[in-house]
Design an enzyme around this catalytic site. Structure first.
Site, PDB file in Angstrom:
ATOM      1  N   ARG A  57      -5.334   6.432  -7.220  1.00  0.00           N
ATOM      2  CA  ARG A  57      -5.572   5.203  -7.892  1.00  0.00           C
ATOM      3  C   ARG A  57      -6.149   4.098  -7.221  1.00  0.00           C
ATOM      4  O   ARG A  57      -7.198   3.383  -7.503  1.00  0.00           O
ATOM      5  CB  ARG A  57      -4.234   4.782  -8.394  1.00  0.00           C
ATOM      6  CG  ARG A  57      -3.852   5.441  -9.721  1.00  0.00           C
ATOM      7  CD  ARG A  57      -2.292   5.617  -9.746  1.00  0.00           C
ATOM      8  NE  ARG A  57      -1.839   6.295  -8.559  1.00  0.00           N
ATOM      9  CZ  ARG A  57      -1.871   7.694  -8.934  1.00  0.00           C
ATOM     10  NH1 ARG A  57      -2.082   8.291 -10.002  1.00  0.00           N
ATOM     11  NH2 ARG A  57      -1.743   8.653  -7.855  1.00  0.00           N
ATOM     12  N   THR A  58      -5.592   3.929  -5.971  1.00  0.00           N
ATOM     13  CA  THR A  58      -6.047   2.727  -5.217  1.00  0.00           C
ATOM     14  C   THR A  58      -7.499   2.786  -4.903  1.00  0.00           C
ATOM     15  O   THR A  58      -8.341   2.059  -4.933  1.00  0.00           O
ATOM     16  CB  THR A  58      -5.306   2.636  -3.793  1.00  0.00           C
ATOM     17  OG1 THR A  58      -3.710   2.667  -4.343  1.00  0.00           O
ATOM     18  CG2 THR A  58      -5.643   1.343  -3.220  1.00  0.00           C
ATOM     19  N   LYS A  86     -12.887  13.076  16.722  1.00  0.00           N
ATOM     20  CA  LYS A  86     -13.107  13.169  18.146  1.00  0.00           C
ATOM     21  C   LYS A  86     -12.783  12.342  19.145  1.00  0.00           C
ATOM     22  O   LYS A  86     -12.848  11.990  20.329  1.00  0.00           O
ATOM     23  CB  LYS A  86     -14.715  12.852  18.491  1.00  0.00           C
ATOM     24  CG  LYS A  86     -15.783  13.931  17.493  1.00  0.00           C
ATOM     25  CD  LYS A  86     -17.033  13.375  17.606  1.00  0.00           C
ATOM     26  CE  LYS A  86     -18.067  13.743  16.474  1.00  0.00           C
ATOM     27  NZ  LYS A  86     -19.351  12.751  16.368  1.00  0.00           N
ATOM     28  N   ARG A 107      -6.647   2.107   3.947  1.00  0.00           N
ATOM     29  CA  ARG A 107      -5.316   2.776   3.537  1.00  0.00           C
ATOM     30  C   ARG A 107      -5.121   3.473   5.205  1.00  0.00           C
ATOM     31  O   ARG A 107      -5.911   4.365   5.601  1.00  0.00           O
ATOM     32  CB  ARG A 107      -5.380   3.600   2.674  1.00  0.00           C
ATOM     33  CG  ARG A 107      -3.844   4.210   2.498  1.00  0.00           C
ATOM     34  CD  ARG A 107      -3.521   5.023   1.544  1.00  0.00           C
ATOM     35  NE  ARG A 107      -3.263   4.211   0.250  1.00  0.00           N
ATOM     36  CZ  ARG A 107      -2.817   4.566  -1.066  1.00  0.00           C
ATOM     37  NH1 ARG A 107      -2.532   5.809  -1.164  1.00  0.00           N
ATOM     38  NH2 ARG A 107      -2.564   3.543  -1.786  1.00  0.00           N
ATOM     39  N   HIS A 135       1.731  -3.006   0.433  1.00  0.00           N
ATOM     40  CA  HIS A 135       0.735  -2.659  -0.493  1.00  0.00           C
ATOM     41  C   HIS A 135       0.362  -3.762  -1.475  1.00  0.00           C
ATOM     42  O   HIS A 135       0.893  -3.812  -2.773  1.00  0.00           O
ATOM     43  CB  HIS A 135       1.162  -1.422  -1.301  1.00  0.00           C
ATOM     44  CG  HIS A 135       0.102  -0.545  -1.927  1.00  0.00           C
ATOM     45  ND1 HIS A 135      -1.230  -0.872  -2.025  1.00  0.00           N
ATOM     46  CD2 HIS A 135       0.200   0.731  -2.424  1.00  0.00           C
ATOM     47  CE1 HIS A 135      -1.673  -0.058  -2.696  1.00  0.00           C
ATOM     48  NE2 HIS A 135      -0.979   0.688  -2.880  1.00  0.00           N
TER      49      HIS A 135
HETATM   50  N1   CP Z   1      -0.336   3.577  -6.150  1.00  0.00           N
HETATM   51  C1   CP Z   1      -1.139   4.361  -5.568  1.00  0.00           C
HETATM   52  O1   CP Z   1      -1.052   3.575  -4.585  1.00  0.00           O
HETATM   53  O2   CP Z   1      -1.241   5.419  -5.935  1.00  0.00           O
HETATM   54  P1   CP Z   1      -2.423   6.138  -4.927  1.00  0.00           P
HETATM   55  O3   CP Z   1      -1.584   6.675  -3.730  1.00  0.00           O
HETATM   56  O4   CP Z   1      -2.895   7.488  -5.883  1.00  0.00           O
HETATM   57  O5   CP Z   1      -3.678   5.319  -4.539  1.00  0.00           O
END
Ligand code: CP
Length: 310
Positions: A57-58, A86, A107, A135
């Site tokens: 999603r993100t 590396k 992320r 988040h």
């Molecule tokens: N909600 C969320 O962060 O989903 P993903 O891990 O799929 O990005």
């Protein structure tokens, strides 16, 4: 509201007024997020999308948001195909992405990685989840979903359920919901209780959360049930995970005891927390919630890139 060049690392970096402004701006983005309208306000801009951990999603909603506004995306969904393999440091990867693009989404499994990235980038850095830390864009889309589904955030009775110890989304959300003066109930197995620091933050904001392990009791008064996955990847010990996996299951039987207008949310992915029979009930808003990532991230990209033209 001047967010040009601002890093989006933690929800705690925002005042309530700023959050309200972002939610209002995201609402204006809705027809653009759905593809009903188009304006290329980010034409010529490039976003680096650096995912050191898996995501559906993100990552995709950030990329959709950038594309829907006429911008372009470079990056990776898996660091194994990069020079990290590396031995390149995070700082050097960030320096490179910063020189190739106008903003960076990152992320990373390590808490604090996004804050570190922001120190090495001149352009804005948006935290797409750092380990068990923060988040913030998920938190904003969660607030946006509650606001659109319940007409307001204030005064709702909200259950946060599941892995409250390691769940970064619930840490950000408990803090943000406290700003809005909601009633909070934390439901989890004893070993996965909400950390004391998060509870203290809620109390400093005037909200005293109730803690219980009984979902059956808590659900009767709830307006919002926010479920989370028990995250296997965050457990240092597989045996501890096996003891708590499957602790809660939301199904139609459980929902018979809920208010008619209860909404069920989940940041997704789900594993076994929500039975698929719930998907077709009016309670289920988790797929809408995931879609709301697009207008929220369109609003944020437009703001940090200094192109507020919608
Ligand atoms: N909600 C969320 O962060 O989903 P993903 O891990 O799929 O990005």
């Amino acid at each position: 509201m001047d967010f040009k060049g601002k890093d989006i690392i933690s929800i705690k970096d925002f005042s309530k007024i700023e959050i309200d402004d972002i939610l209002i701006y995201a609402e204006k983005m809705l027809p653009y997020a759905k593809g009903e309208k188009y304006k290329d306000i980010l034409s010529g801009k490039v976003l680096s999308s650096l995912f050191f951990e898996p995501s559906t999603r993100t990552r995709l909603s950030f990329e959709s948001a950038m594309n829907r506004l006429g911008g372009r995306v470079i990056g990776f969904a898996d660091p194994s195909g990069t020079s990290q393999k590396k031995g390149e440091s995070l700082a050097d990867t960030i320096r490179m992405a910063d020189s190739f693009s106008d903003a960076i989404v990152v992320r990373h499994p390590q808490e604090g990685a996004a804050r570190l990235a922001a120190e090495f980038a001149n352009g804005p850095v948006l935290n797409a989840g750092d380990g068990a830390g923060q988040h913030p864009t998920q938190c904003l889309l969660d607030l946006f979903t509650i606001k659109t589904e319940k007409k307001k955030i204030e005064k709702n009775n909200i259950i946060l359920l599941g892995d409250l110890k390691y769940g970064r989304t619930v840490h950000s959300l408990a803090y943000a919901l406290s700003i809005y003066g909601v009633e909070l109930t934390f439901v989890s197995p004893t070993s996965l209780k909400m950390p004391k620091e998060v509870i203290n933050e809620c109390m400093e904001l005037g909200v005293e959360p109730t803690q219980t392990s009984s979902l059956e009791k808590a659900i009767k008064d709830a307006d919002v049930l926010y479920a989370t996955r028990i995250q296997k990847e965050r457990f240092p010990d597989a045996e501890e995970y096996n003891k708590v996996v499957g602790s809660y299951r939301i199904n139609n039987e459980l929902l018979k005891n809920a208010k008619e207008n209860l909404i069920v949310m989940h940041p997704l992915p789900r594993v076994s927390e929500i039975d698929s029979e719930v998907d077709s009930t009016p309670h289920a808003v988790y797929f809408k919630q995931a879609f709301n990532g697009v207008p929220i991230r369109m609003a944020l990209l437009s703001l940090v890139l200094g192109e507020k033209k919608i």
